[in-house]
Design a protein around this motif. Structure first.
Motif, PDB file in Angstrom:
ATOM      1  N   VAL A 355       0.849  -1.188   0.000  1.00  0.00           N
ATOM      2  CA  VAL A 355       0.000   0.000   0.000  1.00  0.00           C
ATOM      3  C   VAL A 355       0.886   1.240   0.000  1.00  0.00           C
ATOM      4  N   TYR A 356       0.564   2.193  -0.883  1.00  0.00           N
ATOM      5  CA  TYR A 356       1.268   3.469  -0.926  1.00  0.00           C
ATOM      6  C   TYR A 356       0.268   4.569  -0.584  1.00  0.00           C
ATOM      7  N   VAL A 357       0.548   5.326   0.458  1.00  0.00           N
ATOM      8  CA  VAL A 357      -0.295   6.436   0.886  1.00  0.00           C
ATOM      9  C   VAL A 357       0.376   7.737   0.460  1.00  0.00           C
ATOM     10  N   ILE A 358      -0.332   8.538  -0.311  1.00  0.00           N
ATOM     11  CA  ILE A 358       0.227   9.746  -0.931  1.00  0.00           C
ATOM     12  C   ILE A 358      -0.429  10.955  -0.290  1.00  0.00           C
ATOM     13  N   PHE A 359       0.364  11.955   0.074  1.00  0.00           N
ATOM     14  CA  PHE A 359      -0.165  13.080   0.844  1.00  0.00           C
ATOM     15  C   PHE A 359       0.783  14.266   0.796  1.00  0.00           C
ATOM     16  N   ARG A 360       0.265  15.419   1.215  1.00  0.00           N
ATOM     17  CA  ARG A 360       1.053  16.633   1.466  1.00  0.00           C
ATOM     18  C   ARG A 360       0.759  17.064   2.901  1.00  0.00           C
ATOM     19  N   ALA A 361       1.796  17.315   3.707  1.00  0.00           N
ATOM     20  CA  ALA A 361       1.544  17.532   5.128  1.00  0.00           C
ATOM     21  C   ALA A 361       2.524  18.520   5.741  1.00  0.00           C
ATOM     22  N   ASP A 362       2.136  19.015   6.919  1.00  0.00           N
ATOM     23  CA  ASP A 362       3.003  19.923   7.668  1.00  0.00           C
ATOM     24  C   ASP A 362       4.316  19.241   8.043  1.00  0.00           C
ATOM     25  N   PHE A 363       4.280  17.927   8.343  1.00  0.00           N
ATOM     26  CA  PHE A 363       5.512  17.259   8.755  1.00  0.00           C
ATOM     27  C   PHE A 363       6.386  16.837   7.573  1.00  0.00           C
ATOM     28  N   THR A 364       5.976  17.159   6.322  1.00  0.00           N
ATOM     29  CA  THR A 364       6.859  16.995   5.161  1.00  0.00           C
ATOM     30  C   THR A 364       7.154  18.344   4.515  1.00  0.00           C
ATOM     31  N   GLU A 365       6.973  19.407   5.284  1.00  0.00           N
ATOM     32  CA  GLU A 365       7.204  20.771   4.794  1.00  0.00           C
ATOM     33  C   GLU A 365       6.324  21.075   3.589  1.00  0.00           C
ATOM     34  N   ASP A 366       5.109  20.501   3.595  1.00  0.00           N
ATOM     35  CA  ASP A 366       4.114  20.691   2.539  1.00  0.00           C
ATOM     36  C   ASP A 366       4.611  20.227   1.172  1.00  0.00           C
ATOM     37  N   LYS A 367       5.470  19.225   1.168  1.00  0.00           N
ATOM     38  CA  LYS A 367       5.914  18.599  -0.071  1.00  0.00           C
ATOM     39  C   LYS A 367       5.106  17.319  -0.298  1.00  0.00           C
ATOM     40  N   MET A 368       4.773  17.040  -1.555  1.00  0.00           N
ATOM     41  CA  MET A 368       4.031  15.823  -1.864  1.00  0.00           C
ATOM     42  C   MET A 368       4.908  14.609  -1.562  1.00  0.00           C
ATOM     43  N   SER A 369       4.346  13.655  -0.804  1.00  0.00           N
ATOM     44  CA  SER A 369       5.148  12.573  -0.242  1.00  0.00           C
ATOM     45  C   SER A 369       4.409  11.249  -0.313  1.00  0.00           C
ATOM     46  N   VAL A 370       5.113  10.170   0.026  1.00  0.00           N
ATOM     47  CA  VAL A 370       4.512   8.844  -0.006  1.00  0.00           C
ATOM     48  C   VAL A 370       5.058   8.000   1.136  1.00  0.00           C
TER      49      VAL A 370
END
Length: 440
Positions: A355-370
């Protein structure tokens, strides 16, 4: 800081391809809201996408996947881009005609169809569908179904799921496109009914439905109040329904019949979540190789902090696991689209059931991440940064067909801002829109 088995040592996953579509409206998240179904879609060697340019024009793009060349066409001018709900959705039928719906928030249906297969330069005028319950449309969703388990391009039936009503009083309807007559027909009188709830009306918000060629899977939350300026967004519980006849009849995960319409009284609760617990609406789901459903969402943990969570059916029971460890609180409060520190999550599953969960978040400095979660889903991988730039308030919009067919993650990437409650008082400069490809 550790994120539940995720070491915050953010490695960067280089794209294998970047296609620049052009400058887009960026003052809110209308181009990147997660409930665009589909925002990007592949058929054959072509990939199709649409976005709003800085002047409110609806730009449709056709990308050749062999040589990365791009063709664009403006099909509509002066759309209302000030409301982030008014997103664009695309579908392709079994004869390769393109369908598009856009610019809705409790408003009259806007829907067009291409005049030639896979041609973005010739379109019908605005069309009606069934001419019933089409005056207060929101969340137009084209569902491209597979005609068999081996159909990787979803060349089967084309359905259209949408809401008629508003956030506190809405009903969901499901239409089917009759390919030989070019006529849309209702699959059932009403699928999800909230307008007749008593003593308060309600509304169901669905995640993007999934299909395995034989069954159609639906998950959703209920909103029981239309929140005012100082009220919580009161979404509660996650429900489930499955259909084996293209949405005419539905059953629970234990294969018990659900009599239509589905309401807050007769639905199956697969995860109980109380009111005011920051349960977000309209996230995503996907099927694994065994045909079991996986859902990703966020709501409060036991400490009252909103966390990403993974809910899945193992063939016997539903299981749930928190997959982040955020430290900062926020509340879903007030009407309209909100400026939030984390995006709603997307999900894809590979052939090995990773499973790959894709998101943009405060704890990734608002970078698109997985995040990658391997079976049996009890431990997460490290976070990997997909797009190494701050995207502010953007959400992931992906090409499900290309992932299913080629194992390539194609995503619409644009830096977007989102004022709370859609109260726009500052027009941001346009930002470029890209389709970006990764091999995960």
């Amino acid at each position: 800081m550790k994120i539940r088995g995720i070491i915050n040592r953010k490695t960067y996953k280089h794209p294998i391809n970047i296609c620049n579509l052009g400058e887009g409206w960026s003052t809110n998240t209308i181009n990147t809201v997660i409930f665009r179904h589909h925002g990007i879609v592949t058929r054959g060697i072509f990939q199709f996408c649409a976005y709003y340019d800085p002047n409110g024009n609806v730009i449709v793009c056709k990308r050749n996947l062999k040589d990365n060349t791009l063709e664009s066409y403006n099909i509509e001018s002066n759309a209302n881009t000030y409301d982030a709900h008014n997103s664009i959705s695309i579908g392709i039928d079994s004869k390769d005609y393109i369908h598009i719906s856009y610019d809705h928030h409790s408003s009259k249906l806007k829907y067009k169809r291409s005049l030639e297969p896979l041609n973005i330069n010739k379109w019908t005028d605005n069309l009606k569908m069934t001419e019933e319950n089409e005056g207060r449309v929101t969340y137009p969703s084209f569902l491209m179904l597979a005609n068999s388990k081996d159909d990787t391009e979803s060349k089967g039936e084309l359905l259209f799921l949408y809401r008629d009503g508003n956030s506190g009083c809405g009903d969901a309807f499901l239409n089917k496109y009759e390919i030989d007559t070019n006529i849309w027909v209702k699959q059932c009188k009403c699928l999800l009914n909230g307008s007749e709830s008593r003593p308060w009306t309600s509304n169901a918000y669905w995640n993007h439905p999934s299909s395995d060629g034989e069954r159609l899977f639906l998950s959703y939350v209920w909103r029981v109040r239309n929140g005012g300026p100082n009220e919580y967004v009161n979404n509660c519980n996650i429900g489930f329904a499955c259909s084996k006849d293209l949405g005419k009849s539905w059953s629970t995960s234990k294969e018990k019949e659900i009599k239509l319409p589905i309401t807050q009284v007769n639905y199956e609760v697969i995860k109980g979540i109380p009111l005011a617990d920051n349960l977000i609406n309209q996230t995503s789901q996907a099927l694994d190789s065994r045909g079991n459903l996986h859902i990703v969402y966020y709501s409060n943990d036991n400490n009252g902090i909103p966390q990403y969570q993974h809910l899945w059916f193992d063939g016997v029971e539903w299981k749930n696991k928190v997959i982040s460890n955020r430290k900062n609180n926020f509340n879903l409060m007030g009407a309209g689209a909100l400026k939030l520190p984390i995006s709603r999550p997307e999900i894809v599953i590979d052939k090995k059931d990773n499973v790959y969960v894709i998101f943009r978040a405060d704890f990734t400095e608002d970078k698109m991440s997985v995040i990658k979660i391997r079976p049996p889903y009890n431990r997460n991988s490290k976070i990997k940064i997909l797009w190494n730039e701050n995207l502010c308030n953007s959400e992931p919009v992906i090409d499900r067909i290309r992932w299913k067919r080629d194992g390539i993650l194609s995503m619409l990437i644009q830096k977007n801002y989102q004022p709370d409650h859609d109260l726009i008082d500052d027009i941001r400069k346009p930002e470029p829109c890209y389709i970006v490809d990764w091999k995960l």
